[in-house]
Scaffold this motif. Structure first.
Motif, PDB file in Angstrom:
ATOM      1  N   TRP A 206       6.629  11.700   3.461  1.00 20.31           N
ATOM      2  CA  TRP A 206       6.523  12.017   2.033  1.00 20.31           C
ATOM      3  C   TRP A 206       5.335  12.942   1.788  1.00 20.31           C
ATOM      4  CZ3 TRP A 206       2.231  10.260  -0.878  1.00 20.31           C
ATOM      5  CH2 TRP A 206       2.297  10.572  -2.247  1.00 20.31           C
ATOM      6  N   ALA A 207       4.179  12.577   2.343  1.00 22.76           N
ATOM      7  CA  ALA A 207       2.962  13.362   2.109  1.00 22.76           C
ATOM      8  C   ALA A 207       3.099  14.764   2.698  1.00 22.76           C
ATOM      9  CB  ALA A 207       1.759  12.648   2.716  1.00 22.76           C
ATOM     10  N   LYS A 208       3.785  14.860   3.800  1.00 22.08           N
ATOM     11  CA  LYS A 208       3.975  16.170   4.408  1.00 22.08           C
ATOM     12  C   LYS A 208       4.875  17.027   3.522  1.00 22.08           C
ATOM     13  CE  LYS A 208       5.864  18.343   8.480  1.00 22.08           C
ATOM     14  NZ  LYS A 208       7.274  18.221   8.790  1.00 22.08           N
ATOM     15  N   GLN A 209       5.935  16.417   3.023  1.00 21.60           N
ATOM     16  CA  GLN A 209       6.858  17.157   2.172  1.00 21.60           C
ATOM     17  C   GLN A 209       6.195  17.588   0.861  1.00 21.60           C
ATOM     18  OE1 GLN A 209       9.052  17.846   4.593  1.00 21.60           O
ATOM     19  NE2 GLN A 209      10.565  17.883   2.983  1.00 21.60           N
ATOM     20  N   GLN A 210       5.266  16.773   0.398  1.00 17.65           N
ATOM     21  CA  GLN A 210       4.578  17.098  -0.848  1.00 17.65           C
ATOM     22  C   GLN A 210       3.403  18.033  -0.618  1.00 17.65           C
ATOM     23  OE1 GLN A 210       5.908  16.214  -3.709  1.00 17.65           O
ATOM     24  NE2 GLN A 210       7.478  15.193  -2.513  1.00 17.65           N
ATOM     25  N   ALA A 211       3.243  18.495   0.607  1.00 21.68           N
ATOM     26  CA  ALA A 211       2.109  19.364   0.962  1.00 21.68           C
ATOM     27  C   ALA A 211       0.772  18.688   0.660  1.00 21.68           C
ATOM     28  CB  ALA A 211       2.208  20.716   0.250  1.00 21.68           C
ATOM     29  N   LEU A 212       0.721  17.376   0.886  1.00 22.23           N
ATOM     30  CA  LEU A 212      -0.525  16.639   0.711  1.00 22.23           C
ATOM     31  C   LEU A 212      -1.195  16.369   2.055  1.00 22.23           C
ATOM     32  CD1 LEU A 212       0.791  13.911  -1.742  1.00 22.23           C
ATOM     33  CD2 LEU A 212      -0.884  15.667  -2.304  1.00 22.23           C
ATOM     34  N   ALA A 213      -0.402  16.380   3.112  1.00 24.92           N
ATOM     35  CA  ALA A 213      -0.919  16.024   4.433  1.00 24.92           C
ATOM     36  C   ALA A 213      -0.051  16.692   5.489  1.00 24.92           C
ATOM     37  CB  ALA A 213      -0.876  14.511   4.624  1.00 24.92           C
ATOM     38  N   GLY A 214      -0.473  16.527   6.732  1.00 24.63           N
ATOM     39  CA  GLY A 214       0.438  16.871   7.802  1.00 24.63           C
ATOM     40  C   GLY A 214       0.191  18.179   8.518  1.00 24.63           C
ATOM     41  N   ASN A 215      -0.932  18.820   8.281  1.00 25.66           N
ATOM     42  CA  ASN A 215      -1.236  19.976   9.105  1.00 25.66           C
ATOM     43  C   ASN A 215      -1.500  19.504  10.534  1.00 25.66           C
ATOM     44  OD1 ASN A 215      -2.215  22.174  10.383  1.00 25.66           O
ATOM     45  ND2 ASN A 215      -3.734  22.683   8.836  1.00 25.66           N
ATOM     46  N   PRO A 216      -0.674  19.964  11.499  1.00 31.77           N
ATOM     47  CA  PRO A 216      -0.779  19.401  12.840  1.00 31.77           C
ATOM     48  C   PRO A 216      -2.092  19.741  13.551  1.00 31.77           C
ATOM     49  CG  PRO A 216       0.718  21.252  12.836  1.00 31.77           C
ATOM     50  CD  PRO A 216       0.348  20.999  11.414  1.00 31.77           C
ATOM     51  N   PHE A 217      -2.827  20.708  13.063  1.00 34.88           N
ATOM     52  CA  PHE A 217      -4.055  21.077  13.753  1.00 34.88           C
ATOM     53  C   PHE A 217      -5.309  20.701  12.972  1.00 34.88           C
ATOM     54  CE2 PHE A 217      -0.728  23.936  15.111  1.00 34.88           C
ATOM     55  CZ  PHE A 217      -0.652  23.544  16.429  1.00 34.88           C
ATOM     56  N   GLY A 218      -5.142  19.928  11.937  1.00 34.13           N
ATOM     57  CA  GLY A 218      -6.308  19.520  11.166  1.00 34.13           C
ATOM     58  C   GLY A 218      -6.916  20.691  10.417  1.00 34.13           C
ATOM     59  N   GLY A 219      -8.041  20.450   9.807  1.00 35.28           N
ATOM     60  CA  GLY A 219      -8.686  21.526   9.052  1.00 35.28           C
ATOM     61  C   GLY A 219      -8.083  21.649   7.668  1.00 35.28           C
ATOM     62  N   GLY A 220      -8.792  22.301   6.766  1.00 35.24           N
ATOM     63  CA  GLY A 220      -8.286  22.479   5.414  1.00 35.24           C
ATOM     64  C   GLY A 220      -8.505  21.252   4.555  1.00 35.24           C
ATOM     65  N   PRO A 221      -8.112  21.358   3.287  1.00 42.35           N
ATOM     66  CA  PRO A 221      -8.417  20.277   2.342  1.00 42.35           C
ATOM     67  C   PRO A 221      -7.362  19.173   2.280  1.00 42.35           C
ATOM     68  CG  PRO A 221      -7.489  22.127   1.158  1.00 42.35           C
ATOM     69  CD  PRO A 221      -7.474  22.502   2.616  1.00 42.35           C
ATOM     70  N   LEU A 222      -6.351  19.198   3.163  1.00 42.15           N
ATOM     71  CA  LEU A 222      -5.303  18.176   3.078  1.00 42.15           C
ATOM     72  C   LEU A 222      -5.712  16.900   3.817  1.00 42.15           C
ATOM     73  CD1 LEU A 222      -2.032  20.242   3.660  1.00 42.15           C
ATOM     74  CD2 LEU A 222      -3.326  19.869   1.564  1.00 42.15           C
ATOM     75  N   LEU A 223      -5.076  15.811   3.427  1.00 44.14           N
ATOM     76  CA  LEU A 223      -5.294  14.537   4.116  1.00 44.14           C
ATOM     77  C   LEU A 223      -4.792  14.643   5.541  1.00 44.14           C
ATOM     78  CD1 LEU A 223      -4.029  11.646   1.817  1.00 44.14           C
ATOM     79  CD2 LEU A 223      -6.261  11.817   2.895  1.00 44.14           C
ATOM     80  N   ASN A 224      -5.509  14.056   6.499  1.00 45.60           N
ATOM     81  CA  ASN A 224      -4.914  14.011   7.837  1.00 45.60           C
ATOM     82  C   ASN A 224      -4.170  12.697   8.050  1.00 45.60           C
ATOM     83  OD1 ASN A 224      -6.596  12.020   9.047  1.00 45.60           O
ATOM     84  ND2 ASN A 224      -8.195  13.556   9.306  1.00 45.60           N
ATOM     85  N   ASN A 225      -3.343  12.703   9.068  1.00 45.70           N
ATOM     86  CA  ASN A 225      -2.469  11.553   9.294  1.00 45.70           C
ATOM     87  C   ASN A 225      -3.235  10.253   9.519  1.00 45.70           C
ATOM     88  OD1 ASN A 225       0.115  12.439   8.921  1.00 45.70           O
ATOM     89  ND2 ASN A 225       0.279  13.286  10.984  1.00 45.70           N
ATOM     90  N   TYR A 226      -4.364  10.376  10.169  1.00 44.66           N
ATOM     91  CA  TYR A 226      -5.156   9.179  10.437  1.00 44.66           C
ATOM     92  C   TYR A 226      -5.644   8.562   9.119  1.00 44.66           C
ATOM     93  CZ  TYR A 226      -9.074   6.394  12.235  1.00 44.66           C
ATOM     94  OH  TYR A 226      -9.962   5.390  12.519  1.00 44.66           O
ATOM     95  N   ALA A 227      -6.171   9.401   8.237  1.00 49.43           N
ATOM     96  CA  ALA A 227      -6.683   8.907   6.958  1.00 49.43           C
ATOM     97  C   ALA A 227      -5.548   8.299   6.125  1.00 49.43           C
ATOM     98  CB  ALA A 227      -7.353  10.048   6.195  1.00 49.43           C
TER      99      ALA A 227
END
Ligand code: ATP
Ligand code: MG
Length: 626
Positions: A206-227
């Motif tokens: 859901w978060a990935k689809q909403q562009a809230l999380a899910g950048n596979p390389f980290g970085g940027g202002p989005l939530l990471n999967n761990y958080a």
């Protein structure tokens, strides 16, 4: 090789499930690693262990992160920790003063003394020095691995690599023992309650689809999967009655002799699920998801710190007075690491994303109250999770851009293993991906939606002015009475060379002559009735070819009402996302003035349509082609 999971297959599988609980379990099955993928990872770990033992006697290669924490998905990266503690001891004793000899021929492999280890003293070497050594070993001595690169700038420096045959990406870190603890903790949570995995998979997607999380390389202002995962676990700790124990409770279950201190933090907790009292919480997955949205739609993220240690949100004033509180980097989104208590795992999240997270939760909560969420559609309409997963958008302003924004996420999943491999081998991974996405955008605008080109675009980029020649249109105007065509105008701010900060942008200047965004579903249905039998009866949208036909049919139905002026003119400008490692493509739309409402319509349509079509195009196209 894993099977490719296309967006259509996902929608289809989910729509067929009986209820939301079944949809959520289904999601895990569709995403999790297959047996053969697991085996491959296991073999790689064994290979690495063998090779590294040659150079670093006594070392251990330990996998952590999503390959082993219970939240694996197809193609997730392989996180490895190279434990050099024993090697250090071995080296120290081998070098020790005469008399204090290493216990006769000590070390697992005393022959390798004269290898790499004689060049470096592990106890005094800096992290970058050791990592370069690790990178050298990987490059020279591990077969089937390429694109090896030490990345020193990250919070946890790593050596990145790619496994050739599978396209698998991986990291090796050397000072990240805490990650082993938190990996074990996540794993324990999945073992403690079977609702954990479906809920986390659902919210991650859901978060990935909403562009809230899910950048596979980290970085940027989005939530990471761990958080995000910690947030879900916290949510389960705070149900009434709790669905998961807090870390403090888990710690009480350990025997006194089992204290484990890592980097100064107490990491002991009971590893034994059989000692856990089964939870009295009996909420269904369906209602837990709805509750998650309700709770966090209304949560004061900036005003407190989420603690998994205690299983409660710590109010800021008192938290700040504590020893760790003084050190934790506060932000608009505060999630305390369960072990490294002075670390805010969501410190990178900016105010806009935090706010949007909250709004998306509120929207989610609202949707979950509807019948469309709770009941399977008898008419084959999208229901339950499917609607929840429809892609969201980032506002351009959230990323400091003007205009209307559509974000195209990076998706390894859509790619065939072969394409993946090619992508991984590319020297400039981001640009390679970006070029492909731009080709896809051109195709969708021009061929699928029949837009027409109105000459070189006025460049909305900041640098350079309009002097550079515009790389000519690769796709000459279509001669089909021109409903719409497009010219990509490519601009490279600098010819070549290391200019990572300066972004490349591509822009299109378009005109729309027909209302190709209206009534597509109806036309799609008509086309299906008209015979052209489709192998898969896709509910929401068809293939690229079908969509092309739909546009043609709409144009035909509209007939010759077309005036001498287009309905709409707009400029679209694509560039690679914000941070250095951001792989998303940001597409910014600026309509020409005075067509406000009509353009809004078109834009809302594109928000859903474009990312889907791009994904399909990218997944289908041979990677090697131009
Ligand atoms: P995926 O790779 O599917 O995104 P993951 O759990 O492996 O999921 P990574 O970003 O690869 O996530 O991180 C690997 C591990 O590194 C995590 O499991 C966690 O142990 C640690 N980690 C990642 N991000 C953070 C962070 N912000 N703070 C502390 N530890 C982190
Ligand atoms: Mg990972």
């Amino acid at each position: 090789h894993h099977e490719q999971l296309s967006p259509e297959k996902l929608v289809q599988a989910l729509c067929q499930a009986d209820d939301v609980d079944a949809q959520m379990s289904q999601l895990v099955q569709l995403f999790e690693l297959s047996e053969s993928e697991r085996r491959l990872r296991h073999l790689l770990v064994t290979l690495f262990q063998e090779v590294f033992s040659e150079f670093f006697p006594g070392c251990a290669i330990l996998p952590f992160g999503s390959s082993v924490n219970g939240f694996d998905i197809h193609g997730c990266d392989l996180d490895l920790f190279l434990d050099l503690e024993k090697t250090k001891t071995f080296q120290a004793s081998a070098k020790g003063p005469p008399g204090a000899q290493a216990e006769e021929g000590a070390g697992p492999d005393s022959d390798s003394e004269d290898s790499i280890l004689s060049d470096i003293d592990l106890t005094t070497a800096t992290v970058p020095e050791v990592l370069e050594l690790v990178a050298a070993v990987l490059r020279k001595c591990v077969p089937g691995v390429h694109s090896v690169q030490a990345v020193h700038s990250a919070r946890r420096p790593v050596v990145k690599f790619c496994h050739k045959d599978s396209g698998l990406l991986g990291d090796i870190s050397i000072n990240n023992r805490l990650a082993l603890c938190n990996t074990r903790f996540l794993q324990l949570c999945t073992e403690a309650d079977e609702r954990v995995r479906p809920l986390v998979y659902t919210l991650r997607y859901w978060a990935k689809q909403q562009a809230l999380a899910g950048n596979p390389f980290g970085g940027g202002p989005l939530l990471n999967n761990y958080a995000l995962t910690l947030l879900v676990l916290f949510f389960l700790q705070t149900r009434s009655p709790p669905a998961l124990p807090t870390l403090a409770q888990l710690r009480e279950l350990t025997g006194d002799g089992n204290q484990a201190i890592v980097d100064g933090w107490d990491c002991s907790f009971s590893q034994d699920t059989s000692r856990l009292v089964p939870s009295a919480n009996t909420e269904s997955l369906c209602s837990l998801l709805a509750e998650f949205f309700r709770v966090f739609g209304d949560h004061d993220f900036a005003g407190c710190v989420i603690s998994l240690q205690e299983g409660r949100a710590l109010p800021l004033p008192s938290f700040l007075l504590s020893e760790v509180g003084a050190k934790l980097k506060l932000g608009p989104f505060n999630v305390q690491d369960p072990f490294e208590l002075s670390h805010n795992v969501a410190a990178n999240v900016n105010e806009k994303i935090a706010l949007r997270f909250q709004h998306c939760c509120q929207d989610g909560a609202k949707y979950c109250r509807s019948l469309q969420y709770q009941r399977k559609s008898s008419k084959g309409k999208a229901w339950g999770l499917v609607r929840l997963f429809q892609p969201g958008v980032l506002e351009a302003g959230e990323l400091g851009l003007d205009g209307l924004l559509i974000t195209i996420p990076f998706t390894l999943m859509a790619l065939s293993p072969g394409s993946r491999q090619q992508l991984c081998q590319a020297r400039d991974f981001r640009r390679c991906w970006f070029d492909k996405v731009c080709a896809a955008i051109t195709f969708v605008l021009k061929d699928v939606l029949k837009c027409s080109c109105t000459g070189p675009a006025g460049e909305p980029t900041e640098q350079g002015g309009g002097e550079q020649p515009i790389v000519g249109s690769k796709h000459p105007r279509s001669d089909e009475g021109g409903s719409l065509s497009v010219s990509p105008a490519k601009k490279r701010p600098r010819p070549e060379g290391p200019a990572p900060e300066e972004e490349e942008s591509v822009s299109w200047s378009c005109a729309v002559w027909h209302r190709v965004w209206m009534g597509r579903r109806r036309v799609r249905r008509q086309l299906r009735h008209l015979g052209s039998p489709q192998p898969d009866a896709e509910q929401e949208a068809g293939s690229l070819e079908v969509e092309e036909k739909v546009s043609e049919a709409i144009i035909q139905q509209e007939g010759d009402s077309m005036g001498s002026e287009p309905l709409l003119r707009f400029t679209a400008c694509a560039r690679v996302g914000g941070g250095q490692e951001d792989t998303r493509t940001l597409l910014c739309f600026t309509p020409t003035p005075q067509q406000g409402l009509l353009f809004q319509d078109f834009y809302h349509f594109l928000q859903g349509f474009l990312p889907r079509m791009v994904e399909r195009y990218v997944g289908r196209a041979a990677w090697g082609g131009q």
